[in-house]
Design a protein around this motif. Structure first.
Motif, PDB file in Angstrom:
ATOM      1  N   VAL A 135       0.852  -1.186   0.000  1.00 27.52           N
ATOM      2  CA  VAL A 135       0.000   0.000   0.000  1.00 27.52           C
ATOM      3  C   VAL A 135       0.891   1.240   0.000  1.00 27.52           C
ATOM      4  CG1 VAL A 135      -1.905   1.190   1.141  1.00 27.52           C
ATOM      5  CG2 VAL A 135      -1.717  -1.286   1.325  1.00 27.52           C
ATOM      6  N   VAL A 136       0.652   2.133  -0.957  1.00 27.64           N
ATOM      7  CA  VAL A 136       1.455   3.347  -1.114  1.00 27.64           C
ATOM      8  C   VAL A 136       0.590   4.551  -0.746  1.00 27.64           C
ATOM      9  CG1 VAL A 136       2.860   4.717  -2.687  1.00 27.64           C
ATOM     10  CG2 VAL A 136       2.771   2.230  -2.946  1.00 27.64           C
ATOM     11  N   PHE A 137       1.142   5.429   0.079  1.00 25.95           N
ATOM     12  CA  PHE A 137       0.436   6.619   0.551  1.00 25.95           C
ATOM     13  C   PHE A 137       1.141   7.873   0.040  1.00 25.95           C
ATOM     14  CE2 PHE A 137      -0.099   3.243   3.580  1.00 25.95           C
ATOM     15  CZ  PHE A 137      -1.428   3.297   3.955  1.00 25.95           C
ATOM     16  N   LEU A 138       0.351   8.872  -0.308  1.00 23.44           N
ATOM     17  CA  LEU A 138       0.876  10.196  -0.624  1.00 23.44           C
ATOM     18  C   LEU A 138       0.100  11.210   0.201  1.00 23.44           C
ATOM     19  CD1 LEU A 138       1.937  11.658  -4.032  1.00 23.44           C
ATOM     20  CD2 LEU A 138       0.518  13.010  -2.512  1.00 23.44           C
ATOM     21  N   ASP A 139       0.777  11.887   1.109  1.00 25.17           N
ATOM     22  CA  ASP A 139       0.172  12.930   1.942  1.00 25.17           C
ATOM     23  C   ASP A 139       0.631  14.289   1.447  1.00 25.17           C
ATOM     24  OD1 ASP A 139      -0.928  10.942   3.452  1.00 25.17           O
ATOM     25  OD2 ASP A 139       0.654  10.969   4.972  1.00 25.17           O
ATOM     26  N   GLY A 140      -0.288  15.247   1.441  1.00 26.87           N
ATOM     27  CA  GLY A 140       0.061  16.590   1.008  1.00 26.87           C
ATOM     28  C   GLY A 140      -1.021  17.580   1.380  1.00 26.87           C
ATOM     29  N   ILE A 141      -0.760  18.834   1.086  1.00 25.13           N
ATOM     30  CA  ILE A 141      -1.695  19.935   1.352  1.00 25.13           C
ATOM     31  C   ILE A 141      -2.036  20.597   0.028  1.00 25.13           C
ATOM     32  CG2 ILE A 141      -2.037  22.131   2.548  1.00 25.13           C
ATOM     33  CD1 ILE A 141      -0.020  21.208   4.622  1.00 25.13           C
ATOM     34  N   ALA A 142      -3.333  20.717  -0.249  1.00 28.18           N
ATOM     35  CA  ALA A 142      -3.781  21.354  -1.482  1.00 28.18           C
ATOM     36  C   ALA A 142      -3.420  22.835  -1.459  1.00 28.18           C
ATOM     37  CB  ALA A 142      -5.285  21.174  -1.668  1.00 28.18           C
ATOM     38  N   GLU A 143      -2.816  23.300  -2.534  1.00 28.00           N
ATOM     39  CA  GLU A 143      -2.346  24.681  -2.577  1.00 28.00           C
ATOM     40  C   GLU A 143      -3.489  25.680  -2.564  1.00 28.00           C
ATOM     41  OE1 GLU A 143       0.958  27.086  -5.246  1.00 28.00           O
ATOM     42  OE2 GLU A 143      -0.521  25.872  -6.282  1.00 28.00           O
ATOM     43  N   SER A 144      -4.608  25.358  -3.208  1.00 30.82           N
ATOM     44  CA  SER A 144      -5.701  26.313  -3.339  1.00 30.82           C
ATOM     45  C   SER A 144      -6.534  26.455  -2.079  1.00 30.82           C
ATOM     46  CB  SER A 144      -6.601  25.906  -4.509  1.00 30.82           C
ATOM     47  OG  SER A 144      -7.100  24.594  -4.307  1.00 30.82           O
ATOM     48  N   THR A 145      -6.638  25.385  -1.261  1.00 29.02           N
ATOM     49  CA  THR A 145      -7.517  25.415  -0.093  1.00 29.02           C
ATOM     50  C   THR A 145      -6.781  25.208   1.221  1.00 29.02           C
ATOM     51  OG1 THR A 145      -7.950  23.039  -0.281  1.00 29.02           O
ATOM     52  CG2 THR A 145      -9.427  24.518  -1.478  1.00 29.02           C
ATOM     53  N   SER A 146      -5.492  24.866   1.181  1.00 27.56           N
ATOM     54  CA  SER A 146      -4.696  24.584   2.388  1.00 27.56           C
ATOM     55  C   SER A 146      -5.288  23.439   3.203  1.00 27.56           C
ATOM     56  CB  SER A 146      -4.566  25.838   3.266  1.00 27.56           C
ATOM     57  OG  SER A 146      -3.873  26.855   2.578  1.00 27.56           O
ATOM     58  N   SER A 147      -6.008  22.542   2.558  1.00 25.02           N
ATOM     59  CA  SER A 147      -6.590  21.389   3.238  1.00 25.02           C
ATOM     60  C   SER A 147      -5.709  20.168   3.007  1.00 25.02           C
ATOM     61  CB  SER A 147      -8.006  21.115   2.718  1.00 25.02           C
ATOM     62  OG  SER A 147      -7.986  20.877   1.328  1.00 25.02           O
ATOM     63  N   SER A 148      -5.589  19.345   4.045  1.00 24.87           N
ATOM     64  CA  SER A 148      -4.770  18.138   3.950  1.00 24.87           C
ATOM     65  C   SER A 148      -5.554  17.041   3.244  1.00 24.87           C
ATOM     66  CB  SER A 148      -4.356  17.661   5.343  1.00 24.87           C
ATOM     67  OG  SER A 148      -3.612  18.656   6.012  1.00 24.87           O
ATOM     68  N   CYS A 149      -4.861  16.259   2.454  1.00 25.54           N
ATOM     69  CA  CYS A 149      -5.498  15.139   1.778  1.00 25.54           C
ATOM     70  C   CYS A 149      -4.488  14.005   1.666  1.00 25.54           C
ATOM     71  CB  CYS A 149      -6.041  15.529   0.406  1.00 25.54           C
ATOM     72  SG  CYS A 149      -4.779  15.985  -0.792  1.00 25.54           S
TER      73      CYS A 149
END
Length: 368
Positions: A270-284
């Motif tokens: 299982v591969v995970f990618l965590d980041g923050i959306a630039e337009s909304t500053s929301s984590s996904c």
């Protein structure tokens, strides 16, 4: 391609991948033409489709109007009970519960002014009716709760991290091949939007059933898998598709596998990618998984980034899931200890999730 059927490790896959129809970009300026991937806060988009978020705003306005009307009926009932209405012909010395509430229209206007705290001054509550005072308190509290609820709903719909996660795509297959003097397991990942993912981090978990030296069986044992790119593994610059890789060394759980035994093992990567959306500053977080039948030994991804004569970078997604066979050791032990012991794979798989375009393929190209 058949699903994994192991009875001891994973009967059902932990993460079932859902593939989107990807839009191929010929240049970096033509990315993200799918209307389902757009976001109202993405100012880089030239056009905006009709989106369900607009329906949410309309529904919230309808809720407010309903509460104004319901409380307006209650104020009308209080005025009627006290004999304040015009058609009841109150005497000149009559003391109303609410000044200037003499009908259904004025009762609705007073309800609106109370809940929105407008207060024009034409209608005001008198201290003669305890029921009216209690209703004023109840409407004020209800209005505050409704406003908080509306703000939360609108903010969650605008942020919509799940929609942003759908614009990150992984390759259908993982490959094992030599890379910079090491045997590596590689996966390709791409961002289909112009907006970046801030602070992106990639990591993996290997899920399998293991037995300890004491004889204890551990179901869903999780083993950390380190992934990296050429620029490092933290704070990825996700402006173009990346090929992430895991070095298969003596500390890797893949070190004990070989080309002829890989598909006999029971595990799921299982591969995970965590980041923050630039337009909304929301984590996904974006997740995908690979079972042994989805790992190809002795293949490598084709390059997809080139440069035009005008000096612009070109990303060709038609090669996103294409691989080519390369000389690869039969097993990690052979790679580190027996030089020249290579294995060539010639089989391939057709990937139905990508559009076929007219392009000159180099020789020995295999499509996933």
């Amino acid at each position: 391609m058949g699903r994994y059927k192991g009875t001891q490790v994973l009967v059902n896959r932990y993460k079932r991948r859902t593939r989107q129809n990807c839009v191929y970009q010929t240049e970096t300026t033509t990315r993200d033409k799918s209307a389902a991937f757009r976001d109202p806060l993405d100012v880089h988009q030239r056009t905006f489709p009709l989106h369900p978020r607009g329906c949410v705003l309309v529904e919230n306005d309808w809720i407010l109007e309903q509460t104004w009307f319901i409380f307006g009926l209650l104020w009308y009932w209080i005025a009627r009970t006290n004999g304040d209405l015009t058609w009841q012909n109150p005497p000149e010395d009559h003391m109303p519960c609410v000044d200037n509430v003499v009908g259904l229209t004025t009762a609705f206007l007073y309800s609106l002014e109370t809940q929105t705290t407008i207060g024009y001054g034409g209608r005001a509550l008198t201290p003669l009716c305890p029921g009216a005072v209690a209703l004023l308190i109840i409407q004020s509290l209800a209005g505050a709760i409704i406003n908080c609820f509306m703000c939360g709903v609108i903010l969650s719909k605008i942020s919509s991290p799940k929609k942003r996660a759908k614009t990150i795509t992984f390759s259908d297959m993982a490959v094992i091949s030599p890379k910079k003097g090491a045997l590596c397991l590689s996966i390709r990942v791409a961002n289909l939007r112009k907006t970046l993912m801030i602070g992106s981090q990639l990591y993996g978990k290997l899920l399998r059933t293991t037995t300890t030296p004491d004889g204890e069986t551990i179901i869903m044992d999780q083993v950390n898998i380190e992934f990296m790119v050429d620029a490092g593994k933290d704070n990825l610059f996700f402006v173009c598709p990346l090929t992430i890789y895991h070095i298969i060394d003596k500390g890797s759980p893949f070190f004990e596998m070989a080309v002829d035994t890989l598909h006999k093992h029971e595990f799921e990567l299982v591969v995970f990618l965590d980041g923050i959306a630039e337009s909304t500053s929301s984590s996904c977080q974006v997740r995908t998984s690979f079972i042994p039948q989805e790992i190809m030994w002795g293949y490598n991804f084709l390059p997809i980034i080139s440069r035009t004569k005008e000096g612009r970078y070109r990303v060709d997604f038609s090669n996103f899931s294409k691989v080519v066979p390369v000389a690869t050791a039969h097993c990690p032990y052979c790679f580190h200890n027996i030089k020249g012991h290579h294995h060539h794979s010639i089989s391939g798989h057709d990937n139905q999730g990508f559009e076929v375009i007219d392009i000159n393929d180099p020789p020995n190209v295999t499509k996933l």
